[in-house]
Design a protein around this motif. Structure first.
Motif, mmCIF file in Angstrom:
data_model
loop_
_atom_site.group_PDB
_atom_site.id
_atom_site.type_symbol
_atom_site.label_atom_id
_atom_site.label_comp_id
_atom_site.label_asym_id
_atom_site.label_seq_id
_atom_site.Cartn_x
_atom_site.Cartn_y
_atom_site.Cartn_z
ATOM 1 N N THR A 137 0.769 -0.948 -0.015
ATOM 2 C CA THR A 137 -0.123 -0.130 0.028
ATOM 3 C C THR A 137 0.905 1.203 -0.009
ATOM 4 O O THR A 137 2.183 1.303 0.411
ATOM 5 C CB THR A 137 -0.971 -0.089 1.160
ATOM 6 O OG1 THR A 137 -0.081 0.088 2.592
ATOM 7 C CG2 THR A 137 -1.746 -1.115 1.210
ATOM 8 N N PRO A 138 0.284 2.375 -0.513
ATOM 9 C CA PRO A 138 1.174 3.792 -0.377
ATOM 10 C C PRO A 138 1.648 3.928 1.024
ATOM 11 O O PRO A 138 2.584 4.346 1.240
ATOM 12 C CB PRO A 138 0.254 4.777 -0.877
ATOM 13 C CG PRO A 138 -0.617 3.910 -1.619
ATOM 14 C CD PRO A 138 -0.978 2.783 -1.149
ATOM 15 N N ALA A 139 0.813 3.691 2.073
ATOM 16 C CA ALA A 139 1.001 4.045 3.365
ATOM 17 C C ALA A 139 2.324 3.002 3.767
ATOM 18 O O ALA A 139 3.202 3.753 4.360
ATOM 19 C CB ALA A 139 0.035 3.804 4.531
ATOM 20 N N ALA A 140 2.248 1.891 3.492
ATOM 21 C CA ALA A 140 3.362 1.016 4.123
ATOM 22 C C ALA A 140 4.640 1.189 3.120
ATOM 23 O O ALA A 140 5.639 1.501 4.087
ATOM 24 C CB ALA A 140 3.030 -0.524 3.337
ATOM 25 N N GLY B 87 3.358 6.574 8.084
ATOM 26 C CA GLY B 87 2.983 5.345 7.741
ATOM 27 C C GLY B 87 1.402 5.211 8.396
ATOM 28 O O GLY B 87 0.291 5.048 7.762
ATOM 29 N N VAL B 88 1.372 5.618 9.792
ATOM 30 C CA VAL B 88 0.031 5.232 10.598
ATOM 31 C C VAL B 88 -0.899 6.525 10.105
ATOM 32 O O VAL B 88 -2.098 6.339 9.738
ATOM 33 C CB VAL B 88 0.521 5.417 12.068
ATOM 34 C CG1 VAL B 88 -1.082 5.800 12.811
ATOM 35 C CG2 VAL B 88 1.124 4.059 12.508
ATOM 36 N N ALA B 89 -0.379 7.619 9.907
ATOM 37 C CA ALA B 89 -1.272 8.858 9.350
ATOM 38 C C ALA B 89 -1.825 8.604 8.064
ATOM 39 O O ALA B 89 -3.037 8.992 7.717
ATOM 40 C CB ALA B 89 -0.504 10.286 9.183
ATOM 41 N N MET B 90 -0.970 8.181 6.985
ATOM 42 C CA MET B 90 -1.591 7.734 5.690
ATOM 43 C C MET B 90 -2.687 6.555 5.742
ATOM 44 O O MET B 90 -3.509 6.523 5.253
ATOM 45 C CB MET B 90 -0.537 7.272 4.869
ATOM 46 C CG MET B 90 0.576 8.733 4.348
ATOM 47 S SD MET B 90 1.723 8.109 3.216
ATOM 48 C CE MET B 90 0.892 7.779 1.764
ATOM 49 N N LEU C 181 -5.121 5.016 3.056
ATOM 50 C CA LEU C 181 -4.230 4.637 2.146
ATOM 51 C C LEU C 181 -3.612 3.409 2.281
ATOM 52 O O LEU C 181 -2.506 3.000 1.738
ATOM 53 C CB LEU C 181 -3.213 5.808 1.768
ATOM 54 C CG LEU C 181 -3.773 7.157 0.956
ATOM 55 C CD1 LEU C 181 -2.764 8.161 1.124
ATOM 56 C CD2 LEU C 181 -4.203 6.828 -0.089
ATOM 57 N N GLY C 182 -3.986 2.676 3.348
ATOM 58 C CA GLY C 182 -3.525 1.384 4.055
ATOM 59 C C GLY C 182 -4.191 0.482 3.414
ATOM 60 O O GLY C 182 -5.297 0.460 2.666
ATOM 61 N N GLN C 183 -4.096 -0.956 3.951
ATOM 62 C CA GLN C 183 -4.602 -2.050 3.729
ATOM 63 C C GLN C 183 -6.052 -2.051 4.537
ATOM 64 O O GLN C 183 -6.119 -1.673 5.854
ATOM 65 C CB GLN C 183 -3.833 -3.166 4.392
ATOM 66 C CG GLN C 183 -4.711 -4.649 4.074
ATOM 67 C CD GLN C 183 -4.087 -5.100 2.698
ATOM 68 O OE1 GLN C 183 -3.103 -4.452 1.865
ATOM 69 N NE2 GLN C 183 -4.808 -6.084 1.950
#
Length: 83
Positions: A9-12, A52-55, A60-62
């Motif tokens: 994912t983009p966040a990861a 990452g947590v904010a995204m 934007l995460g799983q």
């Protein structure tokens, strides 16, 4: 984990990339014996986790797996292992 696309994912990717850069910065400054630069690198590592947590919170995460999806995945894994 590959079957669940875990982490794709983009966040990861963003969180890990920022953390990796911070790790590299901290490593360079550790070898250079510069404590201020080292701690700045560690701060960048922590910033990567926050980003990452904010995204993920921004969508934007799983997505979370429902109970039914989890049970179906578990049953499919058992069936595949049995064959």
């Amino acid at each position: 984990m590959a079957g669940s696309a875990h982490g794709h994912t983009p966040a990861a990717w963003t969180g890990v990339t920022i953390s990796f850069i911070g790790f590299c910065v901290a490593g360079v400054f550790m070898v250079a014996a510069n404590p201020l630069g080292f701690w700045a690198g560690i701060a960048v590592v922590l910033l990567g986790g926050v980003v990452g947590v904010a995204m993920k919170a921004a969508g934007l995460g799983q997505p979370k797996e429902s109970r039914e999806q989890h049970e179906a995945r578990t049953a499919a894994g058992r069936a595949q292992a049995a064959s």
